[in-house]
Design a protein around this motif. Structure first.
Motif, short mmCIF file in Angstrom:
data_model
loop_
_atom_site.label_atom_id
_atom_site.label_comp_id
_atom_site.label_asym_id
_atom_site.label_seq_id
_atom_site.Cartn_x
_atom_site.Cartn_y
_atom_site.Cartn_z
N PHE A 1 -49.22 4.79 48.64
CA PHE A 1 -48.82 4.42 50.00
C PHE A 1 -49.98 3.73 50.71
O PHE A 1 -51.04 4.32 50.88
CB PHE A 1 -48.38 5.66 50.79
CG PHE A 1 -47.25 6.40 50.11
CD1 PHE A 1 -45.96 5.90 50.15
CD2 PHE A 1 -47.50 7.58 49.43
CE1 PHE A 1 -44.92 6.57 49.51
CE2 PHE A 1 -46.47 8.25 48.79
CZ PHE A 1 -45.18 7.75 48.83
N GLU A 2 -49.74 2.51 51.12
CA GLU A 2 -50.78 1.69 51.75
C GLU A 2 -51.33 2.32 53.03
O GLU A 2 -52.52 2.24 53.31
CB GLU A 2 -50.19 0.31 52.05
CG GLU A 2 -51.15 -0.67 52.65
CD GLU A 2 -50.48 -2.00 52.92
OE1 GLU A 2 -50.99 -2.72 53.79
OE2 GLU A 2 -49.46 -2.32 52.27
N VAL B 1 -46.13 3.50 55.87
CA VAL B 1 -45.42 3.32 54.60
C VAL B 1 -45.01 4.68 54.03
O VAL B 1 -43.90 4.84 53.51
CB VAL B 1 -46.28 2.52 53.60
CG1 VAL B 1 -45.64 2.47 52.22
CG2 VAL B 1 -46.52 1.11 54.13
N ASP C 1 -42.09 5.90 56.07
CA ASP C 1 -40.88 5.17 55.65
C ASP C 1 -40.32 5.76 54.36
O ASP C 1 -39.10 5.86 54.19
CB ASP C 1 -41.17 3.69 55.47
CG ASP C 1 -41.44 2.96 56.78
OD1 ASP C 1 -41.13 3.51 57.86
OD2 ASP C 1 -41.99 1.83 56.71
#
Length: 193
Positions: free
Chosen positions: A50-51, A55, A58
């Motif tokens: 996950f950046e 993110v 989400d």
């Protein structure tokens, strides 16, 4: 194959840990360091999957949406459209009570802090509307009741249970849902039922 399985387990652990931390601390206060610690992985592993925190949030919402879609699909096997509706509302409250990812998904989905558009609640609304339209086509609704009139009441009530249940789990109880349907079904269902 082993690496892929390990990566999938790590991703799931991060989603679950993220859901727990987002629920406990809120999106704004939740830190990636706390989430990676809770998942038992390094921050590097978290950033591999996950950046950033958005993110990850989400992904929690997406995982919750999948769980809700699975649950509503199972509820459709409960019988006719009204039986499916009752089963799905019970199923949703059970998921909200017992599944951290679903609970966090709903909280994150409509959060003004994240600037999201309540996609998960819209998914639920769309399913309720479609199910009530099917009930109307099948002649299951009471005289003078339409899917268009009934859907807002059912959606508003169940979303209300979800919101209130975030702080008081009694709102998510099967007993509370049963009482809701004892009140609603006589007004919603055709007299022949």
């Amino acid at each position: 194959m082993v690496k892929q399985e390990r990566a999938a387990r790590t991703r799931q652990a991060l989603i679950r840990a993220g859901a727990e931390v987002f629920t406990e601390e809120g999106f704004t206060l939740a830190s990636l360091a706390t989430i990676s610690r809770r998942a038992g992985v390094s921050r590097g592993a978290l950033h591999f999957h996950f950046e950033n925190k958005k993110v990850l949030a989400d992904a929690v919402v997406e995982e919750a949406a999948t769980a809700v879609a699975r649950m509503t699909g199972e509820a459709e096997g409960a019988g006719d459209a009204l039986a499916a509706l009752v089963a799905a509302t019970h199923g949703l409250m059970g998921k909200l009570a017992d599944d951290t990812v679903v609970r966090a998904g709903f909280e994150l989905s409509g959060g003004p802090v994240r600037g999201t558009d309540a996609a998960l609640r819209r998914q639920w609304q769309s399913w309720v509307e479609g199910t009530l339209e099917r009930a109307e086509r099948d002649g299951l609704l009471a005289d003078g009741t339409s899917s268009e009139r009934a859907a807002p009441a059912i959606v508003a009530a169940t979303v209300g249970f979800e919101v209130l249940g975030a702080r008081d789990p009694e709102w998510l109880s099967g007993e509370r849902m049963a009482r809701f349907w004892e009140l609603m079904l006589p007004r919603l269902a055709a007299a022949t039922r």
